[in-house]
Design a protein around this motif. Sequence first.
Motif, PDB file in Angstrom:
ATOM      1  N   ALA A 237       0.895  -1.286  -0.128  1.00 17.41           N
ATOM      2  CA  ALA A 237       0.039   0.015  -0.103  1.00 17.41           C
ATOM      3  C   ALA A 237       0.935   1.274   0.192  1.00 17.41           C
ATOM      4  O   ALA A 237       0.716   2.369  -0.490  1.00 17.41           O
ATOM      5  N   VAL A 238       1.868   1.361   0.765  1.00 20.88           N
ATOM      6  CA  VAL A 238       2.943   2.303   0.820  1.00 20.88           C
ATOM      7  C   VAL A 238       3.393   2.642  -0.797  1.00 20.88           C
ATOM      8  O   VAL A 238       3.654   3.730  -1.113  1.00 20.88           O
ATOM      9  N   MET A 239       3.779   1.650  -1.690  1.00 16.89           N
ATOM     10  CA  MET A 239       4.268   1.739  -2.725  1.00 16.89           C
ATOM     11  C   MET A 239       3.279   2.165  -3.659  1.00 16.89           C
ATOM     12  O   MET A 239       3.492   3.142  -4.489  1.00 16.89           O
ATOM     13  N   ILE A 240       1.912   1.780  -3.595  1.00 18.94           N
ATOM     14  CA  ILE A 240       0.847   2.349  -4.381  1.00 18.94           C
ATOM     15  C   ILE A 240       0.795   3.686  -4.201  1.00 18.94           C
ATOM     16  O   ILE A 240       0.497   4.614  -5.282  1.00 18.94           O
ATOM     17  N   ASN A 241       0.559   4.294  -2.769  1.00 18.73           N
ATOM     18  CA  ASN A 241       0.165   5.440  -2.614  1.00 18.73           C
ATOM     19  C   ASN A 241       1.384   6.577  -2.928  1.00 18.73           C
ATOM     20  O   ASN A 241       1.258   7.514  -3.182  1.00 18.73           O
ATOM     21  N   THR A 242       2.742   5.891  -2.911  1.00 20.35           N
ATOM     22  CA  THR A 242       3.829   6.723  -3.408  1.00 20.35           C
ATOM     23  C   THR A 242       3.659   7.008  -4.812  1.00 20.35           C
ATOM     24  O   THR A 242       3.936   7.989  -5.020  1.00 20.35           O
ATOM     25  N   LEU A 243       3.281   6.006  -5.665  1.00 20.01           N
ATOM     26  CA  LEU A 243       3.471   6.175  -6.947  1.00 20.01           C
ATOM     27  C   LEU A 243       2.433   7.021  -7.584  1.00 20.01           C
ATOM     28  O   LEU A 243       2.645   8.114  -8.258  1.00 20.01           O
ATOM     29  N   LEU A 244       1.275   6.966  -6.831  1.00 19.30           N
ATOM     30  CA  LEU A 244      -0.027   7.640  -7.033  1.00 19.30           C
ATOM     31  C   LEU A 244       0.192   9.004  -6.774  1.00 19.30           C
ATOM     32  O   LEU A 244      -0.166  10.150  -7.470  1.00 19.30           O
ATOM     33  N   ALA A 245       0.898   9.287  -5.737  1.00 19.03           N
ATOM     34  CA  ALA A 245       1.225  10.628  -5.210  1.00 19.03           C
ATOM     35  C   ALA A 245       2.380  11.175  -6.163  1.00 19.03           C
ATOM     36  O   ALA A 245       1.967  12.503  -6.420  1.00 19.03           O
ATOM     37  N   ILE A 246       3.269  10.518  -6.627  1.00 15.65           N
ATOM     38  CA  ILE A 246       4.271  11.113  -7.414  1.00 15.65           C
ATOM     39  C   ILE A 246       3.557  11.471  -8.579  1.00 15.65           C
ATOM     40  O   ILE A 246       3.834  12.642  -9.369  1.00 15.65           O
ATOM     41  N   ILE A 247       2.946  10.768  -9.235  1.00 18.64           N
ATOM     42  CA  ILE A 247       2.245  10.744 -10.762  1.00 18.64           C
ATOM     43  C   ILE A 247       1.384  12.017 -10.571  1.00 18.64           C
ATOM     44  O   ILE A 247       1.347  12.910 -11.401  1.00 18.64           O
ATOM     45  N   GLY A 248       0.505  11.904  -9.556  1.00 22.57           N
ATOM     46  CA  GLY A 248      -0.437  13.084  -9.387  1.00 22.57           C
ATOM     47  C   GLY A 248       0.069  14.566  -9.325  1.00 22.57           C
ATOM     48  O   GLY A 248      -0.321  15.581  -9.922  1.00 22.57           O
ATOM     49  N   SER A 249       1.141  14.523  -8.430  1.00 22.81           N
ATOM     50  CA  SER A 249       1.618  15.820  -8.234  1.00 22.81           C
ATOM     51  C   SER A 249       2.547  16.287  -9.354  1.00 22.81           C
ATOM     52  O   SER A 249       2.581  17.546  -9.629  1.00 22.81           O
ATOM     53  N   LEU A 250       3.263  15.547 -10.052  1.00 22.30           N
ATOM     54  CA  LEU A 250       3.866  16.074 -11.168  1.00 22.30           C
ATOM     55  C   LEU A 250       3.104  16.338 -12.195  1.00 22.30           C
ATOM     56  O   LEU A 250       3.538  17.315 -13.064  1.00 22.30           O
ATOM     57  N   GLN A 251       1.878  15.884 -12.421  1.00 19.14           N
ATOM     58  CA  GLN A 251       0.958  16.262 -13.371  1.00 19.14           C
ATOM     59  C   GLN A 251      -0.020  17.567 -13.106  1.00 19.14           C
ATOM     60  O   GLN A 251      -0.623  17.911 -13.733  1.00 19.14           O
ATOM     61  N   SER A 252       0.188  17.636 -11.970  1.00 15.02           N
ATOM     62  CA  SER A 252      -1.138  18.886 -11.121  1.00 15.02           C
ATOM     63  C   SER A 252      -0.847  20.064 -11.774  1.00 15.02           C
ATOM     64  O   SER A 252       0.473  20.441 -11.954  1.00 15.02           O
ATOM     65  N   TYR A 253      -1.556  20.836 -12.256  1.00 16.86           N
ATOM     66  CA  TYR A 253      -1.958  22.035 -12.610  1.00 16.86           C
ATOM     67  C   TYR A 253      -3.243  22.990 -12.279  1.00 16.86           C
ATOM     68  O   TYR A 253      -3.037  24.122 -12.161  1.00 16.86           O
ATOM     69  N   GLU A 254      -3.956  22.226 -12.087  1.00 17.90           N
ATOM     70  CA  GLU A 254      -5.422  22.920 -11.912  1.00 17.90           C
ATOM     71  C   GLU A 254      -5.388  23.664 -10.639  1.00 17.90           C
ATOM     72  O   GLU A 254      -5.792  24.808 -10.907  1.00 17.90           O
ATOM     73  N   LEU A 255      -4.905  23.172  -9.646  1.00 12.15           N
ATOM     74  CA  LEU A 255      -4.991  24.093  -8.393  1.00 12.15           C
ATOM     75  C   LEU A 255      -4.163  25.415  -8.538  1.00 12.15           C
ATOM     76  O   LEU A 255      -4.438  26.459  -8.059  1.00 12.15           O
ATOM     77  N   ILE A 256      -2.682  25.032  -8.995  1.00 12.15           N
ATOM     78  CA  ILE A 256      -2.218  26.037  -9.122  1.00 12.15           C
ATOM     79  C   ILE A 256      -2.683  27.194 -10.284  1.00 12.15           C
ATOM     80  O   ILE A 256      -2.356  28.552 -10.030  1.00 12.15           O
ATOM     81  N   MET A 257      -2.948  26.674 -11.338  1.00  9.41           N
ATOM     82  CA  MET A 257      -3.762  27.607 -12.127  1.00  9.41           C
ATOM     83  C   MET A 257      -4.781  28.299 -11.634  1.00  9.41           C
ATOM     84  O   MET A 257      -4.955  29.647 -11.778  1.00  9.41           O
ATOM     85  N   THR A 258      -5.623  27.817 -10.748  1.00 10.26           N
ATOM     86  CA  THR A 258      -6.788  28.322 -10.100  1.00 10.26           C
ATOM     87  C   THR A 258      -6.494  29.294  -8.983  1.00 10.26           C
ATOM     88  O   THR A 258      -7.265  30.432  -8.869  1.00 10.26           O
ATOM     89  N   ILE A 259      -5.574  28.915  -8.321  1.00  9.84           N
ATOM     90  CA  ILE A 259      -5.075  29.866  -6.837  1.00  9.84           C
ATOM     91  C   ILE A 259      -4.262  30.870  -7.093  1.00  9.84           C
ATOM     92  O   ILE A 259      -4.492  32.051  -6.899  1.00  9.84           O
ATOM     93  N   THR A 260      -2.951  30.512  -7.976  1.00  7.85           N
ATOM     94  CA  THR A 260      -2.169  31.822  -8.153  1.00  7.85           C
ATOM     95  C   THR A 260      -1.814  31.921  -9.572  1.00  7.85           C
ATOM     96  O   THR A 260      -1.097  33.044  -9.904  1.00  7.85           O
ATOM     97  N   ARG A 261      -2.422  31.093 -10.549  1.00  5.45           N
ATOM     98  CA  ARG A 261      -1.860  31.169 -11.920  1.00  5.45           C
ATOM     99  C   ARG A 261      -0.391  31.135 -12.210  1.00  5.45           C
ATOM    100  O   ARG A 261       0.183  31.798 -13.159  1.00  5.45           O
ATOM    101  N   GLY A 262       0.291  30.433 -11.243  1.00  2.08           N
ATOM    102  CA  GLY A 262       1.574  30.258 -11.514  1.00  2.08           C
ATOM    103  C   GLY A 262       2.502  31.552 -10.731  1.00  2.08           C
ATOM    104  O   GLY A 262       3.889  31.347 -10.964  1.00  2.08           O
ATOM    105  N   ASN A 263       1.826  32.698 -10.423  1.00  6.89           N
ATOM    106  CA  ASN A 263       2.520  33.663 -10.051  1.00  6.89           C
ATOM    107  C   ASN A 263       3.038  33.344  -8.479  1.00  6.89           C
ATOM    108  O   ASN A 263       2.842  32.360  -7.984  1.00  6.89           O
ATOM    109  N   PHE A 264       4.129  34.166  -8.077  1.00  4.14           N
ATOM    110  CA  PHE A 264       4.706  34.064  -6.572  1.00  4.14           C
ATOM    111  C   PHE A 264       5.375  32.718  -6.436  1.00  4.14           C
ATOM    112  O   PHE A 264       5.338  32.026  -5.521  1.00  4.14           O
ATOM    113  N   ASN A 265       6.104  32.590  -7.560  1.00  6.20           N
ATOM    114  CA  ASN A 265       7.031  31.440  -7.499  1.00  6.20           C
ATOM    115  C   ASN A 265       6.313  29.734  -7.250  1.00  6.20           C
ATOM    116  O   ASN A 265       6.757  29.158  -6.444  1.00  6.20           O
ATOM    117  N   THR A 266       5.016  29.796  -7.840  1.00  6.12           N
ATOM    118  CA  THR A 266       4.382  28.524  -7.668  1.00  6.12           C
ATOM    119  C   THR A 266       4.305  27.902  -9.055  1.00  6.12           C
ATOM    120  O   THR A 266       3.646  26.821  -9.042  1.00  6.12           O
TER     121      THR A 266
END
Length: 327
Positions: A237-266
């Motif tokens: 389960a640790v392996m599965i969650n680690t891989l899912l978290a890595i993949i999800g965070s590397l591909q993430s853009y929705e939250l950053i785009m909505t909250i800061t639009r990439g400004n302020f070093n985000t």
Amino acid sequence: MSIRNAAAPPGLVLNKRKKTFRLFPLWIVLLCMLPGILHYCIFRLYPSIMTGYYSFTDISGVPGTSWKFIGLANYKEFFILQNVRDLKAALFRTAGYAFFVTIIQNAIALLLAVIVNSAFLKGRNFARGVYFMPVILGSAVVATIWKMVFSTPTGPVYLFMQNVLQIQSPPAILSSRVYAFPAVIAAQIWQNMGYSMVIFLAALQGIDGTVYESASIDGASEWKMFTKITLPLIWSAVMINTLLAIIGSLQSYELIMTITRGNFNTSTLGMMAFATAFGGGGATASGGSVSGLRQGYAAAESMILFVGVLVVTIVSQILMKRAEVEQ
């Protein structure tokens, strides 16, 4: 009628080679699978293939404009012609985003799973539902919630720093180059930790309680039982969650785009690819502006991100399997 066929219950098809029964004929099984296969091919496979193709073109995405095949020019621009400062900032911030999200999210999720799996906790089912609730919310909803939490001067975090911590001029968190990036990481963790918690919880519930009873009789402490019994038994389960978290965070853009639009070093690589493809006033990793409606270049960024995610996933899986063997 042979004895073998006579033994088959009504409605079942006998597989004579393996001497097993199948509830439906193969063509019915394939027919039921067809909608899922078509959905995958149309909305997953085909766009992925076309993204790879468009990465070798100068397509803008504007209807009616001409475009042509330009070979490796987009990749050359990314690695050679692009501002080195932007490239380094994008890669390091994307890696840092994935690292902190993966570590903190899994640590909190494991802690919550242990808590809601405890027999002494009343209202365990309610607690599980509350912790899992952010997972079913859309990224736009999560981003709006966290923008309200960190808003200035009416947000609860701002009021807490001002009234409880007695800070005279609390920083505007989402407009700060120091605090905006941790705030986006916190939003990402809050949205996905419930999913990781459920996976950990399923693994914990699969452990036989007699193992803990035997260890307790032998005088093992709670920490010893966690590190020597619980953790090795839920390592998958640790392996599965680690891989899912890595993949999800590397591909993430929705939250950053909505909250800061990439400004302020985000800004991360995924956010830059989205802003390059569709515009929206995004910022580069070093703080510059992203030129939008360059879908060919954005496709090249997406392919580079895909290769990066693939490499990190494979390396992580190898290292974690090696750690599992050593346990």
